[in-house]
Design an enzyme around this catalytic site. Structure first.
Site, PDB file in Angstrom:
ATOM      1  N   SER A  27      87.670  15.183  75.887  1.00 12.67           N
ATOM      2  CA  SER A  27      88.282  15.360  77.203  1.00 12.67           C
ATOM      3  C   SER A  27      87.242  15.289  78.320  1.00 12.67           C
ATOM      4  CB  SER A  27      89.079  16.661  77.266  1.00 12.67           C
ATOM      5  OG  SER A  27      88.268  17.758  76.963  1.00 12.67           O
ATOM      6  N   GLU A  55      89.284  20.547  84.523  1.00 11.64           N
ATOM      7  CA  GLU A  55      89.612  21.133  83.218  1.00 11.64           C
ATOM      8  C   GLU A  55      90.125  22.572  83.393  1.00 11.64           C
ATOM      9  OE1 GLU A  55      88.409  19.395  80.049  1.00 11.64           O
ATOM     10  OE2 GLU A  55      89.776  20.808  79.110  1.00 11.64           O
ATOM     11  N   ASP A  67      79.892  21.013  78.546  1.00 10.95           N
ATOM     12  CA  ASP A  67      80.306  19.678  78.100  1.00 10.95           C
ATOM     13  C   ASP A  67      80.139  18.644  79.208  1.00 10.95           C
ATOM     14  OD1 ASP A  67      81.020  21.158  75.934  1.00 10.95           O
ATOM     15  OD2 ASP A  67      83.179  20.942  76.211  1.00 10.95           O
TER      16      ASP A  67
HETATM   17  C1  GLA Z   1      83.904  24.172  74.644  1.00  8.93           C
HETATM   18  C2  GLA Z   1      83.803  24.364  76.145  1.00  8.93           C
HETATM   19  C3  GLA Z   1      82.365  24.631  76.572  1.00  8.93           C
HETATM   20  C4  GLA Z   1      81.732  25.741  75.741  1.00  8.93           C
HETATM   21  C5  GLA Z   1      81.979  25.519  74.253  1.00  8.93           C
HETATM   22  C6  GLA Z   1      81.517  26.687  73.413  1.00  8.93           C
HETATM   23  O1  GLA Z   1      83.255  23.000  74.258  1.00  8.93           O
HETATM   24  O2  GLA Z   1      84.299  23.248  76.827  1.00  8.93           O
HETATM   25  O3  GLA Z   1      82.314  24.929  77.942  1.00  8.93           O
HETATM   26  O4  GLA Z   1      82.196  26.989  76.137  1.00  8.93           O
HETATM   27  O5  GLA Z   1      83.342  25.281  73.962  1.00  8.93           O
HETATM   28  O6  GLA Z   1      80.147  26.830  73.494  1.00  8.93           O
END
Ligand code: GLA
Length: 386
Positions: A127, A160, A172
């Site tokens: 995403s 998001e 991410d």
């Molecule tokens: C997902 C979220 C991130 C982070 C991870 C856990 O990927 O999008 O922001 O919190 O989980 O580390």
């Protein structure tokens, strides 16, 4: 990915004319899980798999979106950037356009075709990959490439959080937007101060292991975990003036752990604080080439996510146990949010084939699921490719 083919498909859909090709990677996280929204450190990297897209500006406000990964085609106008269930994957596109628009950037009608070569919902952040892809499309097509990258990352995170409704941290979007070939990023999520660390291991290989247990972040317990951390922080703040959980050292945490009323919540916070310490140690180990130390920290991270944060589950645990039980595996852990999805392992290069065979058999035996394995380098962030 054959981008010529993708372009031809674009022309078939929308007609001939100039069009731009974009790529946005996925990410893995070496260590530092569930620390980002607690103001801590993470150590992710962009990978060489991700989402490709072709886009072209229209003269009107019509937005046409097609994905080769989903049947669903969506057509709407840029005035209609509201979340609609029936729009499925296209909500991510709409969310980013919405955020850019309300922040004063130019947007407009577009024709878009996307195709990702990452498994969707597998914890590799398909995403965020799509979000940054769309951000870069709007940046190039309407804003002469002038949108600051960090600003774009934050707007994608906002999309998001507020459009999709997953209260994710910045990791991410940051890893995907700022990725660099052969480097992982040591990121302080509180300040966004970051450092690139070499991640080119000659004798070792990073293996991504997909449990094929699909994870849906917005349906999962992700937001609940985050809320538990916030509650724990509030309880500690009655006695100690801190901004976020990751400001605490492990010693300081143990001194105020008793202020957290509920043992489950205490465990969540304990994971966060110790995980944050592990990231710092892991960065030091990576810099000094102490790969065994890094492996040990990676293993510890998984144990803590399993026992204290409780986000692994039988499939991730099985694949990680199969991996760590295998000769030549330096360390293995789940990566991303958890609740299914992917794990990573660092494996001696000359033992990778045996490793994959072994883990594949054992995982199938234990769970009845077939695992997939990807060996892909650490790559650059979101960009125009043609
Ligand atoms: C997902 C979220 C991130 C982070 C991870 C856990 O990927 O999008 O922001 O919190 O989980 O580390």
């Amino acid at each position: 990915m054959n981008t010529e083919k993708l372009k031809n498909r674009f022309y078939e859909l929308y007609g001939e004319g100039e069009a731009t090709v974009f790529f946005s990677p996925s990410r893995i996280n070496i260590i530092g899980e569930h620390t980002d929204y607690n103001g801590g450190f993470v150590m992710p990297g962009a990978i060489e798999m991700g989402t490709y897209g072709v886009a072209r500006k229209r003269v009107d406000n019509v937005l046409k979106m097609v994905s080769e990964n989903f049947e669903l085609k969506v057509e709407t106008t840029v005035e209609n950037m509201v979340y609609e269930n029936r729009h499925g994957w296209a909500n991510y596109v709409k969310g980013v356009i919405h955020e850019l628009g309300v922040s004063g950037y130019k947007t407009g009608g577009m024709e878009i075709l996307v195709n990702g070569n990452i498994p969707i919902g597998a914890g590799l952040s398909s995403s965020a990959s799509l979000e940054l892809l769309v951000g870069e499309m709007v940046n190039c097509l309407f804003n002469e490439g002038r949108i600051d990258r960090l600003e774009m990352i934050k707007l994608c995170q906002n999309a998001e959080n507020h459009f999709i409704g997953v209260m994710c941290g910045i990791m991410d979007q940051f890893a995907i937007g700022m990725g660099r070939k052969d480097k992982c990023i040591l990121l302080d999520c509180d300040t966004q101060v970051h450092e690139y660390i070499d991640f080119c291991m000659d004798e070792h290989v990073l293996v991504i292991m997909n449990t094929n247990k699909r994870r849906k972040l917005n349906e999962s317990k992700y937001n609940e975990r985050r809320a538990q951390c916030e509650e724990a922080l509030e309880e500690i703040r009655k006695y100690k003036d801190i901004k976020n959980l990751c400001q605490l050292s492990t010693v300081e945490f143990e001194e105020c752990a008793m202020y957290i009323g509920d043992p489950g919540r205490r465990n969540r916070a304990r994971h966060v604080v110790y995980e944050n310490e592990r990231v710092k140690k892991a960065a030091a180990a990576l810099k000094s080439g102490e790969i065994e130390v890094l492996g040990e920290l990676i293993n510890k991270s998984h144990e803590s996510l399993r026992d204290l944060y409780e986000v692994t589950g039988p499939d991730l645990d099985s694949i990680v146990e199969a991996a760590t039980g295998c000769a030549g595996c330096i360390g293995a852990r789940m990566t991303g949010a958890g609740f299914g999805g992917c794990a990573i392992a660092i494996v001696q290069a000359d033992r990778v084939d045996d490793f994959i065979r072994h883990v594949s058999d054992e995982y199938l035996d234990r769970t009845g699921y077939r695992a997939d394995f990807y060996i892909t380098g650490i790559g650059d962030g979101t960009r125009v490719i043609a």
